[in-house]
Design an enzyme around this catalytic site. Structure first.
Site, short mmCIF file in Angstrom:
data_model
loop_
_atom_site.label_atom_id
_atom_site.label_comp_id
_atom_site.label_asym_id
_atom_site.label_seq_id
_atom_site.Cartn_x
_atom_site.Cartn_y
_atom_site.Cartn_z
N ASN A 40 0.86 -1.19 0.00
CA ASN A 40 0.00 0.00 0.00
C ASN A 40 0.89 1.24 0.00
O ASN A 40 2.11 1.14 -0.01
CB ASN A 40 -0.95 -0.04 1.20
CG ASN A 40 -0.20 -0.05 2.52
OD1 ASN A 40 0.50 0.88 2.85
ND2 ASN A 40 -0.33 -1.15 3.26
N ILE A 78 -2.38 -7.27 14.46
CA ILE A 78 -1.31 -6.99 15.42
C ILE A 78 -1.82 -6.12 16.58
O ILE A 78 -1.52 -6.38 17.76
CB ILE A 78 -0.13 -6.28 14.70
CG1 ILE A 78 0.40 -7.20 13.60
CG2 ILE A 78 0.98 -5.92 15.67
CD1 ILE A 78 1.21 -6.50 12.54
O1 PMT Z 1 2.71 6.09 6.52
P1 PMT Z 1 2.11 7.41 6.10
O2 PMT Z 1 2.24 7.66 4.62
O3 PMT Z 1 2.65 8.55 6.92
O4 PMT Z 1 0.56 7.34 6.37
C1 PMT Z 1 0.10 7.26 7.69
C2 PMT Z 1 -1.08 6.30 7.82
C3 PMT Z 1 -2.27 6.85 7.05
C4 PMT Z 1 -0.71 4.91 7.26
C5 PMT Z 1 -1.37 6.20 9.36
O5 PMT Z 1 -1.70 7.46 9.86
C6 PMT Z 1 -2.53 5.23 9.64
O6 PMT Z 1 -3.69 5.56 9.57
N1 PMT Z 1 -2.16 3.96 9.97
C7 PMT Z 1 -3.12 2.88 10.13
C8 PMT Z 1 -3.47 2.34 8.79
C9 PMT Z 1 -4.41 1.15 8.88
O7 PMT Z 1 -4.02 0.07 8.55
O8 PMT Z 1 -5.57 1.41 9.42
P2 PMT Z 1 -6.76 0.32 9.62
O9 PMT Z 1 -7.94 1.14 9.93
O10 PMT Z 1 -6.81 -0.62 8.47
O11 PMT Z 1 -6.28 -0.49 10.88
C10 PMT Z 1 -6.62 -0.11 12.20
C11 PMT Z 1 -5.51 -0.39 13.15
O12 PMT Z 1 -5.22 -1.78 13.19
C12 PMT Z 1 -4.20 0.29 12.80
O13 PMT Z 1 -3.60 0.71 14.01
C13 PMT Z 1 -3.37 -0.82 12.16
O14 PMT Z 1 -1.96 -0.63 12.39
C14 PMT Z 1 -3.89 -2.05 12.91
N2 PMT Z 1 -3.85 -3.30 12.14
C15 PMT Z 1 -4.58 -3.45 11.02
C16 PMT Z 1 -4.57 -4.67 10.36
C17 PMT Z 1 -3.81 -5.72 10.89
N3 PMT Z 1 -3.76 -6.90 10.29
N4 PMT Z 1 -3.09 -5.53 12.00
C18 PMT Z 1 -3.10 -4.34 12.64
O15 PMT Z 1 -2.44 -4.18 13.66
#
Ligand code: PMT
Length: 485
Positions: free
Chosen positions: A292, A390
């Protein structure tokens, strides 16, 4: 490609080591680029991107730099490219381990530290001043009474100009002379005249090290503020075994860097933070992957902001093209499963901030080698399986960090989805950011976030990711200040 001001570019990127990390190349590649005065074409894109991330404007054709918005519009093409990791006067004592001083000199320069060599007469029995000069690109000084050296750089100035005087190897004789305040050669004169911190890396036969005379000298030097690294235990060049080996070059370099640039102290001192950052990449075969657009800017900025407040930070990062922050232990990973394992290994921790954009799925049945396009038949179908979560894993772990902060990347229904995520993942706080197509949040420098906890729901103004990181780190520090157990 015509010559560019490569030293200026290296300085702007944060030093040789930062460029190495950015390009995934070793120190000799950087030396080759410097010798040629150009960068190969394939590195232009990541270099331009990293420079822009640091606020520079760059002309992608000529690689001419304009300094971050300083209002003058002045290019830094005239920069000296001087190393900005500090300066070390490296005194090499006369022992079999003297050859390792060459490696120490090289590795210090990898961290952008300028090195000037001084060699005792004994050291010159083992290595030549020329080899040290070739590695440091500086004159190596050997003689207290050299008129030429005095004219070029008086020995007092030599002693005073360095940010750190490093003695490696420090022999029993050199330690004894320094402990007794002798000034009978250039090395001991510098040690007597310097007002810079001194770091000694002793190396000698184990019996000499444990001799009460040496131990007395050690105690005297320590009591006067001299720092020591090593000696290490193990096999000696003389065939004996015991304590007396020169510490490994990376251990010496790390001790030197700690003295040159001590880790910040702050309200989070004594706390361990795990931060995830960047994308994960999930292989399809050995050359293709699903990924991504996360750049790691937000996660890395959070790691830096926590370290600035004194936390010990383990930054578990997917592949990114930005430099690692100072005073942070980086664990590079590729897949979500690697990221989970690295987070597990990093436990226990006081807090975790999951800013990584973890892939929700990985490809099952990945192949070794490259999948062949046959030209006939249907295109292959990828089958996906869910990745471990995670954030949820850390939130429900038996060694759960006391504060777990997640991010929510939402393109619609930001608040409702983020609040649902907070409950589903079991974390304490969630930072919701809008990643809709026009926001530029993924990969950009700015972010608009909402901090959601059980008690509050706070919208922050749009700001730079570094400012988001700083504000979040301040909130985390306040949280630990208020709940100080
Ligand atoms: O890296 P940059 O270009 O600076 O951009 C920053 C960002 C937009 C990536 C960052 O600010 C952000 O939003 N990170 C989380 C992205 C994400 O995967 O969001 P999510 O809504 O899909 O997941 C929610 C949370 O679960 C997040 O904390 C993610 O790290 C965590 N997760 C998600 C999937 C997974 N399999 N394991 C996880 O731990």
């Amino acid at each position: 490609m015509k010559n560019c001001d490569l030293p200026a570019i290296i300085t702007a990127l944060g030093g040789r080591r930062a460029l190495q990390d950015l390009l995934g190349v070793g120190p000799s590649a950087i030396s080759n680029y410097l010798a040629r005065g150009t960068l190969p074409q394939w590195v232009h894109a990541p270099v331009c991107e990293a420079l822009r991330a640091r606020g520079y404007q760059i002309d992608p054709g000529s690689l001419a730099l304009v300094e971050p918005d300083n209002g003058t519009g002045r290019t830094n093409g005239s920069s000296t490219g001087a190393p900005n990791g500090g300066s070390v006067l490296l005194i090499v004592g006369g022992g079999i381990a003297a050859y390792k001083a060459l490696e120490v000199a090289r590795r210090l320069q990898d961290h952008d530290v300028a090195v000037t060599g001084v060699m005792t007469r004994g050291a010159q029995e083992f290595i030549t001043p020329l080899s040290l000069s070739a590695l440091t690109a500086q004159k190596t000084f050997t003689d207290l009474f050299s008129l030429t050296d005095e004219a070029e750089m008086g020995h007092i100035r030599l002693a005073r100009e360095a940010d750190l005087v490093l003695v490696a190897p420090a022999t029993a004789n050199l330690m004894a002379r320094a402990a007794n305040g002798l000034a009978d050669d250039l090395a001991t004169t510098i040690l007597l005249a310097t007002d810079a911190p001194v770091l000694m890396a002793p190396a000698m036969n184990p019996a000499m090290w444990s001799n009460p005379a040496t131990q007395d000298n050690l105690a005297r030097l320590r009591s006067r503020g001299v720092n020591f690294v090593g000696p290490a235990a193990g096999d000696m060049a003389c065939g004996e075994e015991g304590t007396g080996r020169l510490s490994e070059p990376e251990v010496i370099v790390s001790a030197a860097r700690d003295l040159l640039d001590p880790a910040p102290k702050g309200p989070l001192a004594g706390r361990h933070a795990i931060v995830t950052s960047g994308p994960t990449i999930e292989p399809i075969d050995s050359v293709r992957f699903i990924a991504n657009r996360s750049s790691g800017k937000q996660g890395h900025a959070i790691a830096a902001a926590l370290a600035d407040r004194g936390a010990r930070v383990t930054l578990v990062s997917g592949p990114v093209a930005i430099p690692a922050p100072r005073h942070v232990d980086v664990v590079p990973v590729e897949t979500a499963r690697d990221m989970l394992a690295a987070c597990e290994d990093a436990l226990p921790a006081d807090l975790a901030v999951c800013a990584a954009a973890v892939a929700d799925w990985h490809v099952t049945g990945t192949r070794n080698g490259k999948m062949k396009k046959t030209g006939d038949g249907p295109a292959p179908t990828l089958s996906l399986a869910e990745n471990p979560d995670i954030l949820r894993h850390l939130s429900t772990h038996i060694s759960r960090p006391r504060l777990v902060v997640g991010f929510a990347a939402e393109a619609e229904e930001l608040h409702a989805n983020a609040i649902a995520k907070l409950a589903r993942k079991g974390c304490d706080w969630i930072v919701a950011n809008d990643v809709g197509p026009k926001t530029g949040t993924f990969g950009g420098d700015n972010n608009t976030v909402h901090l959601i906890t059980e008690a509050e729901n706070e919208s922050w103004q749009p700001m730079q990711k570094t400012a988001v990181a700083s504000k979040l780190a301040a909130r985390i520090a306040a949280h630990f200040g208020d709940n100080n157990d």
